[in-house]
Write an enzyme that holds these catalytic residues in place. Structure first.
Site, PDB file in Angstrom:
ATOM      1  N   LYS A 123       0.361  -8.233  -2.825  1.00  0.00           N
ATOM      2  CA  LYS A 123      -0.995  -7.710  -3.028  1.00  0.00           C
ATOM      3  C   LYS A 123      -0.878  -6.255  -3.464  1.00  0.00           C
ATOM      4  O   LYS A 123      -0.302  -5.426  -2.762  1.00  0.00           O
ATOM      5  CB  LYS A 123      -1.824  -7.800  -1.745  1.00  0.00           C
ATOM      6  CG  LYS A 123      -3.277  -7.355  -1.959  1.00  0.00           C
ATOM      7  CD  LYS A 123      -4.129  -7.555  -0.726  1.00  0.00           C
ATOM      8  CE  LYS A 123      -4.120  -6.363   0.194  1.00  0.00           C
ATOM      9  NZ  LYS A 123      -4.759  -5.152  -0.349  1.00  0.00           N
ATOM     10  N   LYS A 136     -11.408  -4.807  -5.460  1.00  0.00           N
ATOM     11  CA  LYS A 136     -12.752  -4.898  -4.847  1.00  0.00           C
ATOM     12  C   LYS A 136     -13.829  -4.274  -5.748  1.00  0.00           C
ATOM     13  O   LYS A 136     -14.529  -3.332  -5.360  1.00  0.00           O
ATOM     14  CB  LYS A 136     -12.779  -4.195  -3.495  1.00  0.00           C
ATOM     15  CG  LYS A 136     -11.803  -4.736  -2.469  1.00  0.00           C
ATOM     16  CD  LYS A 136     -11.995  -4.053  -1.126  1.00  0.00           C
ATOM     17  CE  LYS A 136     -11.016  -4.514  -0.083  1.00  0.00           C
ATOM     18  NZ  LYS A 136      -9.620  -4.059  -0.256  1.00  0.00           N
ATOM     19  N   GLN A 173      -8.541  -1.546  11.830  1.00  0.00           N
ATOM     20  CA  GLN A 173      -9.054  -2.901  11.589  1.00  0.00           C
ATOM     21  C   GLN A 173      -9.835  -3.356  12.822  1.00  0.00           C
ATOM     22  O   GLN A 173      -9.264  -3.705  13.849  1.00  0.00           O
ATOM     23  CB  GLN A 173      -7.897  -3.872  11.307  1.00  0.00           C
ATOM     24  CG  GLN A 173      -7.152  -3.574  10.023  1.00  0.00           C
ATOM     25  CD  GLN A 173      -7.886  -4.042   8.778  1.00  0.00           C
ATOM     26  OE1 GLN A 173      -9.088  -4.305   8.803  1.00  0.00           O
ATOM     27  NE2 GLN A 173      -7.187  -4.150   7.670  1.00  0.00           N
ATOM     28  N   ASP A 182      -6.060  -6.385  -5.804  1.00  0.00           N
ATOM     29  CA  ASP A 182      -7.171  -6.183  -4.863  1.00  0.00           C
ATOM     30  C   ASP A 182      -7.886  -4.868  -5.177  1.00  0.00           C
ATOM     31  O   ASP A 182      -7.597  -3.835  -4.580  1.00  0.00           O
ATOM     32  CB  ASP A 182      -6.563  -6.178  -3.441  1.00  0.00           C
ATOM     33  CG  ASP A 182      -7.567  -5.836  -2.355  1.00  0.00           C
ATOM     34  OD1 ASP A 182      -8.773  -6.002  -2.567  1.00  0.00           O
ATOM     35  OD2 ASP A 182      -7.115  -5.402  -1.266  1.00  0.00           O
ATOM     36  N   GLY A 210       0.011  -6.049   5.757  1.00  0.00           N
ATOM     37  CA  GLY A 210       0.368  -4.775   5.140  1.00  0.00           C
ATOM     38  C   GLY A 210       1.293  -3.987   6.030  1.00  0.00           C
ATOM     39  O   GLY A 210       2.516  -4.163   6.032  1.00  0.00           O
ATOM     40  N   ARG A 211       0.681  -3.156   6.865  1.00  0.00           N
ATOM     41  CA  ARG A 211       1.476  -2.230   7.669  1.00  0.00           C
ATOM     42  C   ARG A 211       2.415  -2.913   8.657  1.00  0.00           C
ATOM     43  O   ARG A 211       3.413  -2.325   9.065  1.00  0.00           O
ATOM     44  CB  ARG A 211       0.531  -1.255   8.389  1.00  0.00           C
ATOM     45  CG  ARG A 211      -0.049  -0.233   7.433  1.00  0.00           C
ATOM     46  CD  ARG A 211      -1.249   0.475   8.002  1.00  0.00           C
ATOM     47  NE  ARG A 211      -2.418  -0.375   8.030  1.00  0.00           N
ATOM     48  CZ  ARG A 211      -3.635   0.035   8.388  1.00  0.00           C
ATOM     49  NH1 ARG A 211      -3.816   1.292   8.735  1.00  0.00           N
ATOM     50  NH2 ARG A 211      -4.655  -0.793   8.383  1.00  0.00           N
ATOM     51  N   ASP A 240     -19.843  -2.644  -9.071  1.00  0.00           N
ATOM     52  CA  ASP A 240     -20.436  -1.768 -10.092  1.00  0.00           C
ATOM     53  C   ASP A 240     -21.569  -2.533 -10.765  1.00  0.00           C
ATOM     54  O   ASP A 240     -21.894  -3.650 -10.342  1.00  0.00           O
ATOM     55  CB  ASP A 240     -19.351  -1.361 -11.106  1.00  0.00           C
ATOM     56  CG  ASP A 240     -19.595   0.021 -11.690  1.00  0.00           C
ATOM     57  OD1 ASP A 240     -20.757   0.293 -12.097  1.00  0.00           O
ATOM     58  OD2 ASP A 240     -18.647   0.811 -11.763  1.00  0.00           O
ATOM     59  N   THR A 296     -12.922  -5.777   7.007  1.00  0.00           N
ATOM     60  CA  THR A 296     -12.509  -6.035   8.400  1.00  0.00           C
ATOM     61  C   THR A 296     -12.393  -4.743   9.220  1.00  0.00           C
ATOM     62  O   THR A 296     -12.150  -4.789  10.415  1.00  0.00           O
ATOM     63  CB  THR A 296     -11.162  -6.797   8.424  1.00  0.00           C
ATOM     64  OG1 THR A 296     -10.299  -6.234   7.437  1.00  0.00           O
ATOM     65  CG2 THR A 296     -11.356  -8.253   8.126  1.00  0.00           C
ATOM     66  N   ASP A 338       0.846  -1.202   0.000  1.00  0.00           N
ATOM     67  CA  ASP A 338       0.000   0.000   0.000  1.00  0.00           C
ATOM     68  C   ASP A 338       0.879   1.248   0.000  1.00  0.00           C
ATOM     69  O   ASP A 338       1.141   1.849   1.048  1.00  0.00           O
ATOM     70  CB  ASP A 338      -0.962  -0.039   1.195  1.00  0.00           C
ATOM     71  CG  ASP A 338      -1.968  -1.174   1.067  1.00  0.00           C
ATOM     72  OD1 ASP A 338      -2.379  -1.477  -0.069  1.00  0.00           O
ATOM     73  OD2 ASP A 338      -2.338  -1.764   2.088  1.00  0.00           O
TER      74      ASP A 338
HETATM   75  O1  C5P Z   1      -2.027  -2.692   6.795  1.00  0.00           O
HETATM   76  P1  C5P Z   1      -2.989  -3.831   6.914  1.00  0.00           P
HETATM   77  O2  C5P Z   1      -2.293  -5.146   7.259  1.00  0.00           O
HETATM   78  O3  C5P Z   1      -4.167  -3.536   7.786  1.00  0.00           O
HETATM   79  O4  C5P Z   1      -3.504  -3.995   5.409  1.00  0.00           O
HETATM   80  C1  C5P Z   1      -4.637  -4.635   5.087  1.00  0.00           C
HETATM   81  C2  C5P Z   1      -4.742  -4.676   3.600  1.00  0.00           C
HETATM   82  O5  C5P Z   1      -5.830  -5.541   3.268  1.00  0.00           O
HETATM   83  C3  C5P Z   1      -5.043  -3.353   2.935  1.00  0.00           C
HETATM   84  O6  C5P Z   1      -4.389  -3.366   1.673  1.00  0.00           O
HETATM   85  C4  C5P Z   1      -6.537  -3.343   2.731  1.00  0.00           C
HETATM   86  O7  C5P Z   1      -6.931  -2.657   1.584  1.00  0.00           O
HETATM   87  C5  C5P Z   1      -6.820  -4.831   2.580  1.00  0.00           C
HETATM   88  N1  C5P Z   1      -8.140  -5.299   3.009  1.00  0.00           N
HETATM   89  C6  C5P Z   1      -8.680  -5.130   4.259  1.00  0.00           C
HETATM   90  N2  C5P Z   1      -9.924  -5.602   4.575  1.00  0.00           N
HETATM   91  C7  C5P Z   1     -10.615  -6.274   3.690  1.00  0.00           C
HETATM   92  C8  C5P Z   1     -10.080  -6.471   2.417  1.00  0.00           C
HETATM   93  C9  C5P Z   1      -8.825  -5.989   2.119  1.00  0.00           C
HETATM   94  O8  C5P Z   1      -8.056  -4.566   5.115  1.00  0.00           O
HETATM   95  N3  C5P Z   1     -11.783  -6.796   4.026  1.00  0.00           N
END
Ligand code: C5P
Length: 232
Positions: free
Chosen positions: A36, A65, A191, A63, A211-212, A68, A122, A14
């Site tokens: 991703k 999502k 989250q 990803d 991600g982070r 539409d 989430t 990201d």
């Molecule tokens: O940084 P973190 O680990 O929270 O990243 C979560 C990643 O997963 C982000 O790229 C976010 O867009 C993606 N994501 C999410 N929840 C979902 C689907 C995808 O957090 N339900």
């Protein structure tokens, strides 16, 4: 002890540019991790970024999502599948016809790829659904949307770790679960339905999105080495 399978962790890049994204990806072995690419990086760099990662040997989960009208989702997915991505997704709240149109696009593609559906983000909890007029609780909504995905023969869903057990029980072990919101130690931040890496492994989710935890780690290569030590 945590045991991860090779390529079970999908590393969320990201970032706003390829230059920033490679600060993470250059530390990753494509035999151990998948990438991703989400809306942020894709909207900054476009499809060429996928070529770069494919050339480096990575499999990519795109990803975006999609949510539409069915015709637009079908046509957009036809384009996406032509990029040769390993996995991509739609948002299941787009409705049954949209889900079916997405499946049709997958069937009409001449490339191998996985198509999964996002259930409930989430970052949401029950009170957030009520705020927008959805009176179902998260668990029932996730079940209902997963059923829609299963009936349309999608390959699986994106859900929280807490929902994996029920989804596997209801729809079978081969119905894939992709779970974001995984934390090693850090605060859960935005989250709401987060879980630890240990729980994610215990619940037998197929794919773990991180991600982070990696991109904002104090020492990125140390964090990646730690994750690699869990891979068997
Ligand atoms: O940084 P973190 O680990 O929270 O990243 C979560 C990643 O997963 C982000 O790229 C976010 O867009 C993606 N994501 C999410 N929840 C979902 C689907 C995808 O957090 N339900």
């Amino acid at each position: 002890m945590i045991h991860l399978k090779p390529k079970q962790v999908l590393v969320a890049l990201d970032f706003d540019s390829y230059e920033q994204a490679i600060t993470v990806s250059r530390n990753l072995d494509p035999n151990k991790f998948r990438l991703k690419v989400g809306k942020q990086l894709f909207s900054a760099e476009g499809p060429k970024i996928l070529d770069n990662f494919h050339k480096q040997g990575f499999e990519v989960f795109l990803d975006l999502k999609l949510h539409d009208i069915p015709n637009t989702v079908y046509k957009t997915l036809k384009n996406i599948f032509s990029f040769g991505v390993w996995m991509t997704n739609i948002h299941l709240l787009g409705g049954i016809e949209m889900i079916q149109a997405a499946k049709e696009a997958q069937l009409d593609s001449d490339k191998e790829n996985l198509l999964i559906g996002v259930t409930v983000l989430t970052s949401l909890k029950d009170s957030h659904l009520k705020e927008i007029g959805i009176m179902k609780d998260i668990n029932s909504l996730v079940s209902k949307l997963s059923l829609a995905a299963k009936q349309a023969s999608l390959d699986g869903v994106v859900c929280s770790v807490h929902e994996v057990k029920k989804i596997k029980k209801d729809f079978g072990l081969d119905f894939l679960t992709v779970t974001p919101g995984i934390r090693l130690k850090q605060e859960k931040g935005d989250q709401m339905r987060a879980a630890s890496l240990e729980t994610a492994v215990k619940e037998n989710t197929d794919y773990i999105v991180l991600g982070r935890e990696i991109s904002q780690a104090e020492d990125i290569s140390k964090m990646i080495n730690k994750l690699e030590s869990y891979i068997i």
